[in-house]
Design a protein around this motif. Sequence first.
Motif, PDB file in Angstrom:
ATOM      1  N   THR A 173       0.856  -1.185   0.000  1.00  0.00           N
ATOM      2  CA  THR A 173       0.000   0.000   0.000  1.00  0.00           C
ATOM      3  C   THR A 173       0.890   1.233   0.000  1.00  0.00           C
ATOM      4  O   THR A 173       2.038   1.192   0.469  1.00  0.00           O
ATOM      5  CB  THR A 173      -0.916   0.027   1.229  1.00  0.00           C
ATOM      6  N   VAL A 174       0.357   2.326  -0.532  1.00  0.00           N
ATOM      7  CA  VAL A 174       1.134   3.563  -0.649  1.00  0.00           C
ATOM      8  C   VAL A 174       0.362   4.711   0.013  1.00  0.00           C
ATOM      9  O   VAL A 174      -0.835   4.880  -0.231  1.00  0.00           O
ATOM     10  CB  VAL A 174       1.395   3.910  -2.126  1.00  0.00           C
ATOM     11  N   ASP A 175       1.048   5.474   0.846  1.00  0.00           N
ATOM     12  CA  ASP A 175       0.459   6.660   1.477  1.00  0.00           C
ATOM     13  C   ASP A 175       1.360   7.858   1.220  1.00  0.00           C
ATOM     14  O   ASP A 175       2.591   7.764   1.284  1.00  0.00           O
ATOM     15  CB  ASP A 175       0.311   6.432   2.989  1.00  0.00           C
ATOM     16  N   TYR A 176       0.709   9.008   0.948  1.00  0.00           N
ATOM     17  CA  TYR A 176       1.438  10.248   0.692  1.00  0.00           C
ATOM     18  C   TYR A 176       1.148  11.256   1.799  1.00  0.00           C
ATOM     19  O   TYR A 176       0.018  11.341   2.294  1.00  0.00           O
ATOM     20  CB  TYR A 176       1.032  10.843  -0.657  1.00  0.00           C
ATOM     21  N   ILE A 177       2.178  12.040   2.171  1.00  0.00           N
ATOM     22  CA  ILE A 177       2.037  13.068   3.194  1.00  0.00           C
ATOM     23  C   ILE A 177       2.616  14.380   2.645  1.00  0.00           C
ATOM     24  O   ILE A 177       3.657  14.373   1.979  1.00  0.00           O
ATOM     25  CB  ILE A 177       2.782  12.676   4.489  1.00  0.00           C
ATOM     26  N   ASN A 178       1.928  15.486   2.955  1.00  0.00           N
ATOM     27  CA  ASN A 178       2.390  16.826   2.542  1.00  0.00           C
ATOM     28  C   ASN A 178       2.615  16.900   1.032  1.00  0.00           C
ATOM     29  O   ASN A 178       3.637  17.436   0.572  1.00  0.00           O
ATOM     30  CB  ASN A 178       3.686  17.210   3.282  1.00  0.00           C
ATOM     31  N   ASN A 179       1.703  16.348   0.295  1.00  0.00           N
ATOM     32  CA  ASN A 179       1.887  16.245  -1.159  1.00  0.00           C
ATOM     33  C   ASN A 179       0.971  17.168  -1.956  1.00  0.00           C
ATOM     34  O   ASN A 179       0.576  16.852  -3.077  1.00  0.00           O
ATOM     35  CB  ASN A 179       1.685  14.800  -1.617  1.00  0.00           C
ATOM     36  N   SER A 180       0.649  18.325  -1.345  1.00  0.00           N
ATOM     37  CA  SER A 180      -0.181  19.298  -2.070  1.00  0.00           C
ATOM     38  C   SER A 180       0.578  20.587  -2.373  1.00  0.00           C
ATOM     39  O   SER A 180       0.532  21.098  -3.487  1.00  0.00           O
ATOM     40  CB  SER A 180      -1.444  19.626  -1.259  1.00  0.00           C
ATOM     41  N   ASN A 181       1.269  21.108  -1.364  1.00  0.00           N
ATOM     42  CA  ASN A 181       1.954  22.392  -1.517  1.00  0.00           C
ATOM     43  C   ASN A 181       3.434  22.214  -1.842  1.00  0.00           C
ATOM     44  O   ASN A 181       4.003  21.132  -1.667  1.00  0.00           O
ATOM     45  CB  ASN A 181       1.804  23.219  -0.236  1.00  0.00           C
ATOM     46  N   ALA A 182       4.030  23.300  -2.306  1.00  0.00           N
ATOM     47  CA  ALA A 182       5.456  23.281  -2.598  1.00  0.00           C
ATOM     48  C   ALA A 182       6.240  22.974  -1.328  1.00  0.00           C
ATOM     49  O   ALA A 182       5.897  23.422  -0.234  1.00  0.00           O
ATOM     50  CB  ALA A 182       5.882  24.619  -3.179  1.00  0.00           C
ATOM     51  N   GLY A 183       7.281  22.175  -1.471  1.00  0.00           N
ATOM     52  CA  GLY A 183       8.084  21.779  -0.316  1.00  0.00           C
ATOM     53  C   GLY A 183       8.489  20.316  -0.429  1.00  0.00           C
ATOM     54  O   GLY A 183       8.605  19.772  -1.526  1.00  0.00           O
ATOM     55  N   THR A 184       8.689  19.679   0.715  1.00  0.00           N
ATOM     56  CA  THR A 184       9.092  18.266   0.741  1.00  0.00           C
ATOM     57  C   THR A 184       7.900  17.387   1.098  1.00  0.00           C
ATOM     58  O   THR A 184       7.275  17.577   2.143  1.00  0.00           O
ATOM     59  CB  THR A 184      10.218  18.039   1.764  1.00  0.00           C
ATOM     60  N   ALA A 185       7.611  16.454   0.228  1.00  0.00           N
ATOM     61  CA  ALA A 185       6.527  15.497   0.454  1.00  0.00           C
ATOM     62  C   ALA A 185       7.134  14.130   0.757  1.00  0.00           C
ATOM     63  O   ALA A 185       8.308  13.870   0.482  1.00  0.00           O
ATOM     64  CB  ALA A 185       5.620  15.412  -0.766  1.00  0.00           C
ATOM     65  N   THR A 186       6.334  13.264   1.337  1.00  0.00           N
ATOM     66  CA  THR A 186       6.809  11.934   1.724  1.00  0.00           C
ATOM     67  C   THR A 186       5.847  10.861   1.238  1.00  0.00           C
ATOM     68  O   THR A 186       4.633  11.006   1.349  1.00  0.00           O
ATOM     69  CB  THR A 186       6.956  11.814   3.254  1.00  0.00           C
ATOM     70  N   VAL A 187       6.415   9.776   0.709  1.00  0.00           N
ATOM     71  CA  VAL A 187       5.622   8.608   0.329  1.00  0.00           C
ATOM     72  C   VAL A 187       6.049   7.445   1.221  1.00  0.00           C
ATOM     73  O   VAL A 187       7.236   7.249   1.481  1.00  0.00           O
ATOM     74  CB  VAL A 187       5.799   8.248  -1.166  1.00  0.00           C
ATOM     75  N   THR A 188       5.055   6.719   1.726  1.00  0.00           N
ATOM     76  CA  THR A 188       5.311   5.577   2.618  1.00  0.00           C
ATOM     77  C   THR A 188       4.772   4.298   1.977  1.00  0.00           C
ATOM     78  O   THR A 188       3.630   4.262   1.520  1.00  0.00           O
ATOM     79  CB  THR A 188       4.632   5.779   3.987  1.00  0.00           C
ATOM     80  N   VAL A 189       5.584   3.262   1.966  1.00  0.00           N
ATOM     81  CA  VAL A 189       5.194   1.969   1.397  1.00  0.00           C
ATOM     82  C   VAL A 189       5.140   0.927   2.508  1.00  0.00           C
ATOM     83  O   VAL A 189       6.089   0.791   3.287  1.00  0.00           O
ATOM     84  CB  VAL A 189       6.188   1.526   0.303  1.00  0.00           C
ATOM     85  N   THR A 190       4.020   0.186   2.561  1.00  0.00           N
ATOM     86  CA  THR A 190       3.820  -0.840   3.585  1.00  0.00           C
ATOM     87  C   THR A 190       3.457  -2.160   2.913  1.00  0.00           C
ATOM     88  O   THR A 190       2.560  -2.203   2.056  1.00  0.00           O
ATOM     89  CB  THR A 190       2.687  -0.447   4.546  1.00  0.00           C
ATOM     90  N   ALA A 191       4.149  -3.228   3.278  1.00  0.00           N
ATOM     91  CA  ALA A 191       3.843  -4.553   2.717  1.00  0.00           C
ATOM     92  C   ALA A 191       2.437  -4.969   3.128  1.00  0.00           C
ATOM     93  O   ALA A 191       2.028  -4.791   4.276  1.00  0.00           O
ATOM     94  CB  ALA A 191       4.861  -5.579   3.201  1.00  0.00           C
ATOM     95  N   LYS A 192       1.682  -5.528   2.185  1.00  0.00           N
ATOM     96  CA  LYS A 192       0.320  -5.978   2.482  1.00  0.00           C
ATOM     97  C   LYS A 192       0.363  -7.243   3.338  1.00  0.00           C
ATOM     98  O   LYS A 192       1.148  -8.158   3.096  1.00  0.00           O
ATOM     99  CB  LYS A 192      -0.439  -6.263   1.189  1.00  0.00           C
ATOM    100  N   ALA A 193      -0.526  -7.281   4.342  1.00  0.00           N
ATOM    101  CA  ALA A 193      -0.642  -8.473   5.175  1.00  0.00           C
ATOM    102  C   ALA A 193      -1.133  -9.639   4.321  1.00  0.00           C
ATOM    103  O   ALA A 193      -2.022  -9.480   3.493  1.00  0.00           O
ATOM    104  CB  ALA A 193      -1.611  -8.215   6.327  1.00  0.00           C
ATOM    105  N   GLY A 194      -0.512 -10.802   4.512  1.00  0.00           N
ATOM    106  CA  GLY A 194      -0.905 -11.968   3.738  1.00  0.00           C
ATOM    107  C   GLY A 194      -0.327 -11.994   2.349  1.00  0.00           C
ATOM    108  O   GLY A 194      -0.700 -12.836   1.532  1.00  0.00           O
TER     109      GLY A 194
END
Length: 222
Positions: A173-194
């Motif tokens: 799964t992929v989650d994005y943080i602070n990905n609207s305004n100019a600056g530094t954004a972060t993407v987080t990847v998490t392995a799916k259960a099972g």
Amino acid sequence: NSAEPVLEGVSTTRAGYQLQLWTCGGRLVNLDATVSDLKEYAVNGVITLKARWMPKRTISFSIETQEYTYDGIEKAFEIIGTTLAGFNVTYRQNGHTVEAPVNAGSYDVTVSREEDAVFQAVNVTVPGGLVIQPKEVTVTIDAIPEQTYTGNVIKPAITVSDGTNEIPASEYTVDYINNSNAGTATVTVTAKAGGNYIYPQITQNFTIKKKSYFFIYLFGLY
């Protein structure tokens, strides 16, 4: 016809048993014995033959759970403990038939074999007899190109790999943080259960730059 074999055309099959011999009046009867050979054992003109049956042999094999690690290749339950062939192996997972176990998980195994002249039929189910463990890997997110502010949420495509192979997007799964305004954004990847892989949650930063504007000044003559 007194010269014809008395056992000719007589069925010699019995489920789960193997014919050992025929007797008549306590005497062993050969398969080619004729009425003339056995007439002295007749009672009121009737010759009675008795078949002696021996239970067919059972087939023993290991029903221990067999484990593998996921590698994207089909796995199979091996028949261990006998050199006999002719077995049919089927798999079920969560109540559904699985033709070829590939993905990580636990599979119920059913082993069957038809009865033959010597051995009894086999039909054994081994719950969880085949287990494919998820593969433990170290993964990274490829560098994400610089993005430009748009006024909307920005979700750039990412590539996750274990250093050799790309991990399918269906595995995390992929989650994005602070990905609207100019600056530094972060993407987080998490392995799916099972899923087929096990690895710690990972993150990757990317930059959203300000949008450039160009102004055109028009000078008029008055």
